[in-house]
Design an enzyme around this catalytic site. Sequence first.
Site, PDB file in Angstrom:
ATOM      1  N   TRP A 104      63.719  15.311  31.345  1.00  0.00           N
ATOM      2  CA  TRP A 104      62.729  16.378  31.170  1.00  0.00           C
ATOM      3  C   TRP A 104      63.007  17.566  32.064  1.00  0.00           C
ATOM      4  O   TRP A 104      62.898  18.721  31.630  1.00  0.00           O
ATOM      5  CB  TRP A 104      61.309  15.835  31.342  1.00  0.00           C
ATOM      6  N   ASP A 173      55.886  19.751  36.474  1.00  0.00           N
ATOM      7  CA  ASP A 173      55.629  19.142  35.170  1.00  0.00           C
ATOM      8  C   ASP A 173      55.112  17.730  35.448  1.00  0.00           C
ATOM      9  O   ASP A 173      55.880  16.850  35.847  1.00  0.00           O
ATOM     10  CB  ASP A 173      56.919  19.110  34.349  1.00  0.00           C
ATOM     11  N   LYS A 197      50.364  11.732  27.006  1.00  0.00           N
ATOM     12  CA  LYS A 197      50.895  10.589  27.733  1.00  0.00           C
ATOM     13  C   LYS A 197      49.746   9.813  28.382  1.00  0.00           C
ATOM     14  O   LYS A 197      49.688   8.608  28.305  1.00  0.00           O
ATOM     15  CB  LYS A 197      51.892  11.034  28.812  1.00  0.00           C
TER      16      LYS A 197
END
Length: 362
Positions: A104, A173, A197
Site C-alpha cells: 500500500w 494511511d 476494513k
Amino acid sequence: MSNTKRAYNFNPGPGPLPLEVLEQAQAEMLDFKGTGMSVMEISHRSKEFEAVIQTAEADLRELLGIPANYKIMFLQGGATLQFTMLPMNLRATGSADYIVTGTWSKTAIKEAQKLGAARAAANTESEGFKGYPEKLDLDPKAAYLHFTSNETIHGVEYFSEPVPPAGVPLICDTSSDFISRPVDISKYAMLYAGAQKNAGPSGVTVVIIRDDMIERVPANLPVMLDYKTLAASGSLHNTPPSFAIYMVGLVFQWAKKQGGLAAIEKVNRVKADMIYKTIDESGGFYRGHAKPEARSLMNIPFRLPSEELEDAFAKEAKKNNLIGLKGHRSVGGMRASVYNAVTVEGAGELVKFMKDFQQKNG
Ligand SMILES: *Cc1c(COP(=O)(O)O)cnc(C)c1O
C-alpha cells in the site's frame, strides 16, 4: 436473525461488520426515525441526516480523542483517491517523503510521483516487506512524511509513529487498523482510512486533518478533490455516500459500547495472540510473514509447507464456515484478517481448525 447463517469472516476488505450493527440497520431499514423512509431515501440536507453525520463525527472525535483543531471529512473514492488528493492538496511545489513498508505504501508513493516529487525515505521491499526500516533517510524540507500504519497485505503494523524532522507534518494511511486501538492524534497532521476494513462498508473514506494543513491547499483545484471546499462544507458539498456514513456511525456507536478503543485493543490483542501462538507452536508447519516486533494485530499472513496444502487448507476451512483466508497473490499462502468485528469465538474457531488441520496433514 437467530437462525440466519453467519460466516466466520476473515476477509481482508470489505471485512465483517458487528452483528449488532447489521441488526440495527435492518431494524431501521424501512422506517428511519419515523420518516417512513430508509436512510438511503432521505435528503442529505434533512435534519435527520444532519443528525446522522454530526453524531458520527462527534462519536469518532470521542473514540480517537480528536482535538478541536482537526476537521473530519467523509469522502468518496476510497483510500486510493487519497493517494492522489494528498499530494495535490498538501505538497505544493515541494517534495514529499514516503516510508515504503508494503504494497500500500508502494502504491501511495507511485501515485504521488505522477504529479510531482516524492522520494522514499526508506523501502523494505528488498527484505520482503517483513518489518520496519532500520533507518530513515529523511528530507528536513519535505512537504510531509507519509507512512502506512498497517500494511494489510504483508501484515506489518507500526505500534509507535515514525518521527519526522521538526516542522515536517506526519501523515498516515490507517485504512486497515483504523479504530482498532487508541492513537495520539496530536502527532499527526492528517490520517485517512477507507472504511471497509474496520469501520463500515465500502464507499466512504474518513479523513482527519489539522486545520493548518487546510491553509496549504492551492486555489482552483477541481472541487471534488479540494480539501478546503470539502472541509468547509462539512462533507456536504455534493450528495455524500449517506448510507455508508450512517453505517460507520453505527460502528462508532458500537465501538463506544465496547468500552472504547482501549477495550477494543485488548480484545484485538487476545485474538491476534491466539493465532500467532498457534503459528509459533506449530513446529514450522505454519510460518508467519512479518518479524515478531512488527506483527500486525489486524492481518496475519502465513504459509504452509506446500501450495497443495495451502489450497487444501482454504477449501477445508470454507467447509467449516471459515471464510476469506486465502492470502494475497503477491505474498501467497493464507491470511487471517481479524478486524474489530471478528469475535474471540471466531478466532478460537480458526485456531481449532488450524490445529486440527496440522494434525491431519503435518
Ligand atoms: C485497502 C487499503 C487501501 C485501498 O483502499 P480503497 O478504499 O480500496 O481505495 C489503501 N491502503 C490500505 C492500507 C488498505 O488496506
